[in-house]
Motif scaffolding. Structure first.
Motif, mmCIF file in Angstrom:
data_model
loop_
_atom_site.group_PDB
_atom_site.id
_atom_site.type_symbol
_atom_site.label_atom_id
_atom_site.label_comp_id
_atom_site.label_asym_id
_atom_site.label_seq_id
_atom_site.Cartn_x
_atom_site.Cartn_y
_atom_site.Cartn_z
ATOM 1 N N ARG A 87 0.824 -1.208 0.000
ATOM 2 C CA ARG A 87 0.000 0.000 0.000
ATOM 3 C C ARG A 87 0.859 1.260 0.000
ATOM 4 O O ARG A 87 0.387 2.354 0.285
ATOM 5 C CB ARG A 87 -0.956 -0.012 1.197
ATOM 6 C CG ARG A 87 -1.990 -1.140 1.115
ATOM 7 C CD ARG A 87 -2.889 -1.009 -0.088
ATOM 8 N NE ARG A 87 -3.815 -2.140 -0.222
ATOM 9 C CZ ARG A 87 -3.590 -3.207 -0.993
ATOM 10 N NH1 ARG A 87 -2.474 -3.299 -1.712
ATOM 11 N NH2 ARG A 87 -4.462 -4.187 -1.045
ATOM 12 N N ARG A 153 -3.922 2.863 -11.200
ATOM 13 C CA ARG A 153 -5.333 3.276 -11.262
ATOM 14 C C ARG A 153 -6.233 2.108 -11.671
ATOM 15 O O ARG A 153 -7.328 1.937 -11.118
ATOM 16 C CB ARG A 153 -5.517 4.433 -12.248
ATOM 17 C CG ARG A 153 -6.961 4.934 -12.274
ATOM 18 C CD ARG A 153 -7.157 6.086 -13.231
ATOM 19 N NE ARG A 153 -8.531 6.589 -13.129
ATOM 20 C CZ ARG A 153 -9.551 6.141 -13.857
ATOM 21 N NH1 ARG A 153 -9.361 5.152 -14.738
ATOM 22 N NH2 ARG A 153 -10.754 6.664 -13.705
ATOM 23 N N SER A 156 -6.708 0.020 -8.697
ATOM 24 C CA SER A 156 -7.532 0.713 -7.714
ATOM 25 C C SER A 156 -9.007 0.671 -8.095
ATOM 26 O O SER A 156 -9.883 0.434 -7.253
ATOM 27 C CB SER A 156 -7.066 2.163 -7.572
ATOM 28 O OG SER A 156 -7.864 2.887 -6.662
ATOM 29 N N HIS A 162 -9.845 -0.466 -1.174
ATOM 30 C CA HIS A 162 -8.496 -0.591 -0.637
ATOM 31 C C HIS A 162 -8.139 0.571 0.287
ATOM 32 O O HIS A 162 -8.693 1.681 0.181
ATOM 33 C CB HIS A 162 -7.470 -0.715 -1.766
ATOM 34 C CG HIS A 162 -7.332 0.527 -2.620
ATOM 35 N ND1 HIS A 162 -6.675 1.661 -2.204
ATOM 36 C CD2 HIS A 162 -7.770 0.791 -3.884
ATOM 37 C CE1 HIS A 162 -6.692 2.574 -3.161
ATOM 38 N NE2 HIS A 162 -7.358 2.076 -4.191
ATOM 39 N N GLU A 207 -10.265 10.838 -7.144
ATOM 40 C CA GLU A 207 -9.459 9.636 -6.875
ATOM 41 C C GLU A 207 -8.191 9.952 -6.102
ATOM 42 O O GLU A 207 -7.453 9.044 -5.737
ATOM 43 C CB GLU A 207 -9.104 8.956 -8.196
ATOM 44 C CG GLU A 207 -10.319 8.424 -8.944
ATOM 45 C CD GLU A 207 -10.035 8.079 -10.388
ATOM 46 O OE1 GLU A 207 -10.817 7.294 -10.957
ATOM 47 O OE2 GLU A 207 -9.043 8.602 -10.960
ATOM 48 N N VAL A 240 -5.549 7.412 -3.772
ATOM 49 C CA VAL A 240 -4.093 7.446 -3.695
ATOM 50 C C VAL A 240 -3.665 8.853 -3.322
ATOM 51 O O VAL A 240 -4.399 9.823 -3.536
ATOM 52 C CB VAL A 240 -3.436 7.020 -5.024
ATOM 53 C CG1 VAL A 240 -3.891 5.627 -5.444
ATOM 54 C CG2 VAL A 240 -3.715 8.033 -6.130
#
Length: 385
Positions: A87, A153, A156, A162, A207, A240
């Motif tokens: 991560r 991406r 994700s 996540h 995002e 992120v």
């Protein structure tokens, strides 16, 4: 693939009191009560990097001694790392404004590497390339910055619950690494503007977790962080955030005349007193243990390293790894999320019980400690190369 925690709304269907210990209550409180900086996770150092061919490594050791073994590591593609629970990722980005600058690597053997037609075509185009050391340690699982980000991406979007992923950026410049080798162009404000633009060409604002989102209406980013301005775990899932891990000189160029980081896509590595302070790179969890703990307790996000230059893995030495987990740093970086079978002892770095992210023991109470924030079905024994 992922086993994730219940959303806060799941807890609303039952009656929860502050003292409740039912799983749904605890997990619901975690989603809304925990912040991004209340977790701990493990990730990788130079995440794109592939192993050097043995002959090239041997040539480097012959020329430079045992210290050349410090780059004798490599990683799976980013998607597989994320599947395995990473991560935090780290990407080195080198400018190539006209294209072709890194298309003819010399290699440590003194002869040019012949790139495949597909790779050569990518390297011939202008843009930001991903590599560790031009001409010497240049092999990457994703060749361009945009390609690396596109891979993250895509993963994700396929795994929207996540834990927040930290992507660290090193702005590579300088050299050469071999006589007559390539000099990586320096970064100026326009180059950093373009780097931010590449981030935003891949990830939408929804995002990302950005400095402006965290700062909100506070006078500075630091003020916001000290006041608890990081997003909740529930709001941070599936997102992120980026940190420019660079020297004070490069950070100053990136900030420009801003009071904090207004308008920028990335947080920066700085000290705890800066108006732009939110994130810190403190890589030595033994020597910097007290500073890391103080920074984490204050509200900053810290990245540290469990190992460096392959030495802990070669000796199966857990001291730095243990110090990293004890420090409270939210993101712990390693070159060994899976063991290297060449080294006796099977050294690797992971959270217990298959967790990709867990409650941070320095920042959470007993009801949270030991609870996974995100779990993956990974058997460390299956990760051996």
């Amino acid at each position: 693939m992922l086993a994730f925690l219940l959303a806060a709304s799941a807890a609303s269907a039952i009656s929860c009191t502050p003292a409740s210990t039912e799983d749904a209550c605890v997990r619901g409180r975690m989603e809304q009560g925990l912040k991004l900086n209340d977790l701990v996770a493990v990730g990788t150092h130079n995440s794109y990097k592939q192993h050097l061919p043995p002959a090239e490594l041997a040539a480097m050791v012959a020329a430079g001694g045992q210290r050349a073994l410090g780059i004798d590591y490599g990683h799976l593609p980013l998607t597989q790392q994320l599947d395995g629970g990473a991560r935090q990722l780290e990407i080195d980005v080198a400018r190539d404004p006209a294209g072709g600058l890194y298309a003819h690597p010399k290699t440590a053997l003194g002869k040019e590497e012949t790139l495949s037609p597909a790779v050569a075509a990518v390297m011939a185009r202008p843009g930001y390339k991903v590599l560790h050391m031009q001409d010497v340690d240049f092999r990457s699982t994703c060749l361009t910055f945009v390609a690396c980000l596109g891979e993250v991406r895509a993963w994700s979007k396929a795994n929207p619950t996540h834990a927040p992923i930290l992507i660290m950026i090193n702005a590579k410049e300088g050299g050469p690494n071999l006589p007559g080798g390539v000099v990586a162009p320096a970064y100026d404000a326009k180059a950093f503007d373009a780097l931010d633009a590449e981030i935003r060409s891949v990830f939408s604002e929804a995002e990302l977790i950005t400095p402006d989102q965290v700062q909100g209406k506070k006078a500075t980013l630091r003020d916001a962080v000290l006041a608890g301005g990081w997003p909740t775990l529930g709001a941070a899932r599936g997102k992120v955030f980026f940190a420019l891990d660079e020297s004070p000189e490069k950070v100053a160029v990136y900030r420009g005349g801003r009071r904090s980081l207004e308008g920028r896509a990335m947080f920066v590595n700085t000290d705890e007193t800066s108006p732009a302070a939110a994130y810190l790179t403190l890589n030595d969890p033994i020597a910097e243990q007290a500073r890391i703990k103080a920074a984490v307790k204050a509200g900053f996000v810290v990245r540290t390293r469990a190992d460096a230059d392959t030495w802990e893995a070669r000796a199966n030495d857990p001291r730095r790894r243990n110090a990293a987990f004890a420090s409270g740093a939210q993101y712990i970086s390693t070159d060994y999320m899976r063991p290297d079978p060449r080294f006796a002892g099977g050294y690797f770095v992971r959270l217990p019980d298959g967790a990709a992210a867990a409650c941070n023991a320095l920042r959470t109470d007993d009801r949270c400690r030991g609870q996974p924030i995100e779990a993956v079905n990974v058997d460390a024994r299956s990760l051996v190369r």
